[in-house]
Design a protein around this motif. Structure first.
Motif, PDB file in Angstrom:
ATOM      1  N   THR A 181      38.520  31.901  37.819  1.00  0.00           N
ATOM      2  CA  THR A 181      38.902  32.780  36.712  1.00  0.00           C
ATOM      3  C   THR A 181      38.624  34.244  37.025  1.00  0.00           C
ATOM      4  N   LEU A 182      37.712  34.527  37.935  1.00  0.00           N
ATOM      5  CA  LEU A 182      37.481  35.918  38.331  1.00  0.00           C
ATOM      6  C   LEU A 182      38.749  36.533  38.922  1.00  0.00           C
ATOM      7  N   ALA A 183      39.514  35.739  39.626  1.00  0.00           N
ATOM      8  CA  ALA A 183      40.712  36.245  40.290  1.00  0.00           C
ATOM      9  C   ALA A 183      41.820  36.617  39.315  1.00  0.00           C
ATOM     10  N   LEU A 184      41.634  36.314  38.023  1.00  0.00           N
ATOM     11  CA  LEU A 184      42.689  36.553  37.044  1.00  0.00           C
ATOM     12  C   LEU A 184      42.592  37.909  36.353  1.00  0.00           C
ATOM     13  N   THR A 185      41.492  38.618  36.537  1.00  0.00           N
ATOM     14  CA  THR A 185      41.339  39.922  35.890  1.00  0.00           C
ATOM     15  C   THR A 185      41.093  40.990  36.950  1.00  0.00           C
ATOM     16  N   ALA A 209      38.840  43.436  36.888  1.00  0.00           N
ATOM     17  CA  ALA A 209      37.401  43.583  37.145  1.00  0.00           C
ATOM     18  C   ALA A 209      36.875  42.405  37.955  1.00  0.00           C
ATOM     19  N   GLY A 210      37.342  41.199  37.637  1.00  0.00           N
ATOM     20  CA  GLY A 210      36.911  40.018  38.379  1.00  0.00           C
ATOM     21  C   GLY A 210      37.400  40.041  39.809  1.00  0.00           C
ATOM     22  N   LEU A 211      38.632  40.495  39.999  1.00  0.00           N
ATOM     23  CA  LEU A 211      39.179  40.604  41.347  1.00  0.00           C
ATOM     24  C   LEU A 211      38.384  41.609  42.172  1.00  0.00           C
ATOM     25  N   HIS A 212      37.938  42.687  41.524  1.00  0.00           N
ATOM     26  CA  HIS A 212      37.107  43.681  42.222  1.00  0.00           C
ATOM     27  C   HIS A 212      35.795  43.040  42.695  1.00  0.00           C
ATOM     28  N   VAL A 213      35.186  42.212  41.861  1.00  0.00           N
ATOM     29  CA  VAL A 213      33.952  41.507  42.234  1.00  0.00           C
ATOM     30  C   VAL A 213      34.222  40.608  43.441  1.00  0.00           C
ATOM     31  N   LEU A 214      35.311  39.851  43.403  1.00  0.00           N
ATOM     32  CA  LEU A 214      35.652  38.972  44.524  1.00  0.00           C
ATOM     33  C   LEU A 214      35.885  39.768  45.796  1.00  0.00           C
ATOM     34  N   GLU A 215      36.589  40.886  45.683  1.00  0.00           N
ATOM     35  CA  GLU A 215      36.830  41.718  46.857  1.00  0.00           C
ATOM     36  C   GLU A 215      35.520  42.233  47.439  1.00  0.00           C
ATOM     37  N   LEU A 216      34.608  42.682  46.573  1.00  0.00           N
ATOM     38  CA  LEU A 216      33.310  43.166  47.062  1.00  0.00           C
ATOM     39  C   LEU A 216      32.539  42.067  47.780  1.00  0.00           C
ATOM     40  N   LEU A 217      32.509  40.879  47.198  1.00  0.00           N
ATOM     41  CA  LEU A 217      31.715  39.790  47.765  1.00  0.00           C
ATOM     42  C   LEU A 217      32.360  39.144  48.987  1.00  0.00           C
ATOM     43  N   LEU A 218      33.680  38.986  48.970  1.00  0.00           N
ATOM     44  CA  LEU A 218      34.329  38.136  49.962  1.00  0.00           C
ATOM     45  C   LEU A 218      35.177  38.849  51.014  1.00  0.00           C
ATOM     46  N   THR A 219      35.776  39.987  50.679  1.00  0.00           N
ATOM     47  CA  THR A 219      36.778  40.552  51.588  1.00  0.00           C
ATOM     48  C   THR A 219      36.608  42.039  51.846  1.00  0.00           C
ATOM     49  N   ASP A 220      35.541  42.630  51.447  1.00  0.00           N
ATOM     50  CA  ASP A 220      35.344  44.076  51.489  1.00  0.00           C
ATOM     51  C   ASP A 220      35.703  44.682  52.843  1.00  0.00           C
ATOM     52  N   GLY A 221      36.804  45.423  52.887  1.00  0.00           N
ATOM     53  CA  GLY A 221      37.182  46.146  54.096  1.00  0.00           C
ATOM     54  C   GLY A 221      37.893  45.351  55.170  1.00  0.00           C
ATOM     55  N   SER A 222      38.099  44.059  54.979  1.00  0.00           N
ATOM     56  CA  SER A 222      38.745  43.260  56.019  1.00  0.00           C
ATOM     57  C   SER A 222      40.255  43.444  56.010  1.00  0.00           C
ATOM     58  N   ASP A 223      40.849  43.197  57.151  1.00  0.00           N
ATOM     59  CA  ASP A 223      42.288  43.315  57.360  1.00  0.00           C
ATOM     60  C   ASP A 223      42.869  41.909  57.375  1.00  0.00           C
ATOM     61  N   PHE A 224      43.691  41.596  56.363  1.00  0.00           N
ATOM     62  CA  PHE A 224      44.247  40.248  56.235  1.00  0.00           C
ATOM     63  C   PHE A 224      45.753  40.256  56.455  1.00  0.00           C
ATOM     64  N   PRO A 225      46.294  39.122  56.874  1.00  0.00           N
ATOM     65  CA  PRO A 225      47.753  39.014  57.005  1.00  0.00           C
ATOM     66  C   PRO A 225      48.427  39.182  55.638  1.00  0.00           C
ATOM     67  N   SER A 226      49.686  39.537  55.664  1.00  0.00           N
ATOM     68  CA  SER A 226      50.466  39.723  54.444  1.00  0.00           C
ATOM     69  C   SER A 226      50.422  38.457  53.584  1.00  0.00           C
ATOM     70  N   GLY A 227      50.263  38.642  52.286  1.00  0.00           N
ATOM     71  CA  GLY A 227      50.273  37.527  51.341  1.00  0.00           C
ATOM     72  C   GLY A 227      48.949  36.829  51.160  1.00  0.00           C
ATOM     73  N   PHE A 228      47.901  37.301  51.834  1.00  0.00           N
ATOM     74  CA  PHE A 228      46.600  36.631  51.774  1.00  0.00           C
ATOM     75  C   PHE A 228      46.084  36.500  50.341  1.00  0.00           C
ATOM     76  N   TRP A 229      46.019  37.614  49.599  1.00  0.00           N
ATOM     77  CA  TRP A 229      45.452  37.559  48.248  1.00  0.00           C
ATOM     78  C   TRP A 229      46.290  36.714  47.308  1.00  0.00           C
ATOM     79  N   GLY A 230      47.585  36.725  47.489  1.00  0.00           N
ATOM     80  CA  GLY A 230      48.430  35.872  46.662  1.00  0.00           C
ATOM     81  C   GLY A 230      48.092  34.404  46.843  1.00  0.00           C
ATOM     82  N   ARG A 231      47.912  33.987  48.092  1.00  0.00           N
ATOM     83  CA  ARG A 231      47.549  32.589  48.365  1.00  0.00           C
ATOM     84  C   ARG A 231      46.168  32.263  47.807  1.00  0.00           C
ATOM     85  N   ILE A 232      45.220  33.176  47.950  1.00  0.00           N
ATOM     86  CA  ILE A 232      43.863  32.945  47.425  1.00  0.00           C
ATOM     87  C   ILE A 232      43.900  32.818  45.905  1.00  0.00           C
TER      88      ILE A 232
END
Length: 163
Positions: free
Chosen positions: A19-23, A25-48
């Motif tokens: 449910t964090l991924a749906l808002t 503010a929640g997406l910002h928390v997930l980005e800080l914890l899990l993906t901060d600054g990483s370079d992902f292939p196209s479409g990564f966040w959509g799949r997550i």
């Protein structure tokens, strides 16, 4: 106080990653914890967001909060992670991704001291080591450059070579 207010907040909120991924503010928390600054292939966040995140089980959330606040992970019957690591004796390649805000490198680095019988080979994952990025928690597995910077050294280590 806990070493990470963002992580503590996510856990005290029940560890509801899906449910964090749906808002925003929640997406910002997930980005800080899990993906901060990483370079992902196209479409990564959509799949997550479509199904790559599950909620943490309540018991795990409770145990992680105790570990975060007290520094001791209890494993049952009076056993702790620290006592179990004292018996650990396996060759280990320890990746230390500099941008990992969920399991930061300073939390993993003491493995050599906690497991004196293990042959621990640390490998920092950072631009300072001429890699493409300061790897994050998910960047180690899913990052655009992970096959070269992370997977290849891991496979060499498992094959008995040097990382």
């Amino acid at each position: 106080p806990a070493p990470s207010p963002v992580l503590e907040g996510m856990l005290t909120g029940g560890g509801a990653l899906s449910t964090l991924a749906l808002t925003g503010a929640g997406l910002h928390v997930l980005e800080l914890l899990l993906t901060d600054g990483s370079d992902f292939p196209s479409g990564f966040w959509g799949r997550i967001r479509r199904g790559g995140l599950i909620d943490l089980p309540p018991r795990l959330v409770e145990e992680l909060l105790v570990w975060l606040r007290e520094g001791t992970l209890r494993l049952g019957a009076g056993d702790t992670l620290t006592t179990r690591l004292a018996d650990y004796d396996r060759p280990t390649l320890l990746f230390l991704p500099l941008g990992d805000n969920l399991a930061p490198p300073e939390a993993a680095a003491p493995l050599r001291e906690l497991s004196p019988r293990a042959q621990v080979t640390p490998r920092q994952l950072s631009r300072l080591d001429l890699l493409e990025e300061d790897y994050s928690h998910l960047g180690v597995l899913q990052g655009r450059h992970a096959p070269r910077d992370v997977w290849a050294p891991a496979l060499r280590f498992l094959a008995g070579g040097t990382p």
